[in-house]
Design a protein around this motif. Structure first.
Motif, PDB file in Angstrom:
ATOM      1  N   THR A  97       4.204  -4.486 -20.107  1.00 19.27           N
ATOM      2  CA  THR A  97       5.260  -4.859 -21.050  1.00 19.27           C
ATOM      3  C   THR A  97       4.946  -4.269 -22.426  1.00 19.27           C
ATOM      4  O   THR A  97       3.793  -4.161 -22.831  1.00 19.27           O
ATOM      5  N   TYR A  98       5.994  -3.905 -23.098  1.00 16.38           N
ATOM      6  CA  TYR A  98       5.904  -3.290 -24.422  1.00 16.38           C
ATOM      7  C   TYR A  98       5.090  -4.152 -25.378  1.00 16.38           C
ATOM      8  O   TYR A  98       4.238  -3.652 -26.114  1.00 16.38           O
ATOM      9  N   GLU A  99       5.339  -5.454 -25.353  1.00 17.80           N
ATOM     10  CA  GLU A  99       4.676  -6.361 -26.285  1.00 17.80           C
ATOM     11  C   GLU A  99       3.186  -6.524 -25.998  1.00 17.80           C
ATOM     12  O   GLU A  99       2.408  -6.785 -26.908  1.00 17.80           O
ATOM     13  N   GLU A 100       2.766  -6.385 -24.756  1.00 17.63           N
ATOM     14  CA  GLU A 100       1.363  -6.583 -24.388  1.00 17.63           C
ATOM     15  C   GLU A 100       0.511  -5.323 -24.515  1.00 17.63           C
ATOM     16  O   GLU A 100      -0.712  -5.404 -24.517  1.00 17.63           O
ATOM     17  N   ALA A 101       1.150  -4.179 -24.624  1.00 14.87           N
ATOM     18  CA  ALA A 101       0.418  -2.912 -24.690  1.00 14.87           C
ATOM     19  C   ALA A 101      -0.224  -2.718 -26.058  1.00 14.87           C
ATOM     20  O   ALA A 101       0.168  -3.329 -27.048  1.00 14.87           O
ATOM     21  N   SER A 102      -1.229  -1.849 -26.080  1.00 10.73           N
ATOM     22  CA  SER A 102      -1.825  -1.362 -27.328  1.00 10.73           C
ATOM     23  C   SER A 102      -1.427   0.096 -27.442  1.00 10.73           C
ATOM     24  O   SER A 102      -1.221   0.786 -26.436  1.00 10.73           O
ATOM     25  N   TYR A 103      -1.334   0.588 -28.659  1.00 12.50           N
ATOM     26  CA  TYR A 103      -0.813   1.924 -28.899  1.00 12.50           C
ATOM     27  C   TYR A 103      -1.759   2.729 -29.773  1.00 12.50           C
ATOM     28  O   TYR A 103      -2.478   2.179 -30.600  1.00 12.50           O
ATOM     29  N   VAL A 104      -1.712   4.046 -29.577  1.00 12.69           N
ATOM     30  CA  VAL A 104      -2.438   4.970 -30.438  1.00 12.69           C
ATOM     31  C   VAL A 104      -1.416   5.941 -30.993  1.00 12.69           C
ATOM     32  O   VAL A 104      -0.622   6.526 -30.243  1.00 12.69           O
ATOM     33  N   TYR A 105      -1.440   6.102 -32.314  1.00  7.24           N
ATOM     34  CA  TYR A 105      -0.561   7.072 -32.962  1.00  7.24           C
ATOM     35  C   TYR A 105      -1.390   8.091 -33.723  1.00  7.24           C
ATOM     36  O   TYR A 105      -2.341   7.758 -34.424  1.00  7.24           O
ATOM     37  N   ASP A 106      -0.998   9.330 -33.561  1.00  6.74           N
ATOM     38  CA  ASP A 106      -1.473  10.407 -34.413  1.00  6.74           C
ATOM     39  C   ASP A 106      -0.423  11.507 -34.321  1.00  6.74           C
ATOM     40  O   ASP A 106       0.047  11.833 -33.220  1.00  6.74           O
ATOM     41  N   ALA A 107      -0.030  12.064 -35.442  1.00 12.62           N
ATOM     42  CA  ALA A 107       1.016  13.086 -35.468  1.00 12.62           C
ATOM     43  C   ALA A 107       0.660  14.288 -34.599  1.00 12.62           C
ATOM     44  O   ALA A 107       1.553  14.978 -34.101  1.00 12.62           O
ATOM     45  N   SER A 108      -0.631  14.536 -34.381  1.00  7.96           N
ATOM     46  CA  SER A 108      -1.038  15.690 -33.580  1.00  7.96           C
ATOM     47  C   SER A 108      -1.062  15.416 -32.076  1.00  7.96           C
ATOM     48  O   SER A 108      -1.210  16.346 -31.289  1.00  7.96           O
ATOM     49  N   LEU A 109      -0.896  14.156 -31.665  1.00 10.43           N
ATOM     50  CA  LEU A 109      -0.848  13.853 -30.235  1.00 10.43           C
ATOM     51  C   LEU A 109       0.484  14.333 -29.675  1.00 10.43           C
ATOM     52  O   LEU A 109       1.538  14.020 -30.212  1.00 10.43           O
ATOM     53  N   LYS A 110       0.412  15.076 -28.597  1.00  6.90           N
ATOM     54  CA  LYS A 110       1.622  15.655 -28.026  1.00  6.90           C
ATOM     55  C   LYS A 110       2.258  14.687 -27.035  1.00  6.90           C
ATOM     56  O   LYS A 110       1.612  14.203 -26.119  1.00  6.90           O
ATOM     57  N   SER A 111       3.522  14.424 -27.279  1.00 10.20           N
ATOM     58  CA  SER A 111       4.332  13.623 -26.372  1.00 10.20           C
ATOM     59  C   SER A 111       5.642  14.379 -26.161  1.00 10.20           C
ATOM     60  O   SER A 111       5.944  15.308 -26.911  1.00 10.20           O
ATOM     61  N   PRO A 112       6.427  14.021 -25.160  1.00  6.92           N
ATOM     62  CA  PRO A 112       7.618  14.814 -24.830  1.00  6.92           C
ATOM     63  C   PRO A 112       8.534  15.150 -25.994  1.00  6.92           C
ATOM     64  O   PRO A 112       9.015  16.265 -26.096  1.00  6.92           O
ATOM     65  N   MET A 113       8.762  14.212 -26.898  1.00 15.33           N
ATOM     66  CA  MET A 113       9.636  14.492 -28.036  1.00 15.33           C
ATOM     67  C   MET A 113       8.879  14.471 -29.354  1.00 15.33           C
ATOM     68  O   MET A 113       9.460  14.299 -30.425  1.00 15.33           O
ATOM     69  N   ALA A 114       7.563  14.653 -29.285  1.00 15.66           N
ATOM     70  CA  ALA A 114       6.686  14.843 -30.448  1.00 15.66           C
ATOM     71  C   ALA A 114       6.623  13.644 -31.399  1.00 15.66           C
ATOM     72  O   ALA A 114       6.477  13.810 -32.602  1.00 15.66           O
TER      73      ALA A 114
END
Length: 185
Positions: A97-114
């Motif tokens: 679930t979205y609420e239970e997850a932990s997230y990592v953000y960095d502008a250089s991490l590549k994801s499908p829509m950047a």
């Protein structure tokens, strides 16, 4: 007699409230790469670690190829009618679930829509990823509410010069290896 009557009324009220959707359970649905398209960018949704989805309280499921696209949908449509949102663990693609997850953000991490946001089942998994990559900010679902949600425009230009080109999908794995996501996304 009064106690029995009170108990009976409480039982009826509880049953009625439960039947009215108070106990509704939402579950993620399988990704079908043949037909599933992102609700925002209309790109193919791949059965990978970046696939996300939400289900409305009336049972409609929306799928997205990037967490940033799901956020854009929420901004346009609001969140009052969302029954549940699901993300995938970056390490094993398990739905969480979205609420239970932990997230990592960095502008250089590549994801499908950047958008550069990866999801993890646990805070320790997310922190391990940050430690291994030597970059990233640990975030929660609450933190994402105030996140800027900017696409890495340089990354988008380098990938195709256009944010919604099917050939633009790429990623960086946990070892920092870049790769074309077409066919893998």
């Amino acid at each position: 007699m009064k106690k029995l009557m009170t108990f009976t009324i409480m039982a009826i009220v509880f049953t009625v409230l439960s039947a009215c959707g108070g106990g509704k359970t939402y579950k993620p649905v399988a990704i079908n790469e043949e037909t599933d398209k992102c609700e925002i960018c209309n790109m193919q949704v791949k059965d990978d670690a970046f696939a996300v989805q939400l289900t409305t309280k009336d049972g409609k499921t929306y799928k997205f190829d990037d967490l940033g696209c799901m956020n854009e949908w929420k901004q346009k449509n609001g969140t009052d009618n969302i029954g549940a949102s699901f993300v995938r663990d970056y390490n094993n693609k398990e739905w969480i679930t979205y609420e239970e997850a932990s997230y990592v953000y960095d502008a250089s991490l590549k994801s499908p829509m950047a958008y550069g946001v990866y999801s993890f089942k646990s805070k320790s998994d997310a922190q391990s990823f940050i430690d291994e990559q030597k970059k990233g900010t640990l975030m929660t679902a609450a933190d994402l509410k105030s996140h800027s949600w900017k696409q890495n425009t340089d990354m988008m230009k380098n990938m195709s010069g256009h944010g919604h080109d099917e050939n633009a999908h790429s990623t960086t794995d946990a070892n920092g290896t870049s790769g074309d996501m077409k066919g893998k996304h």
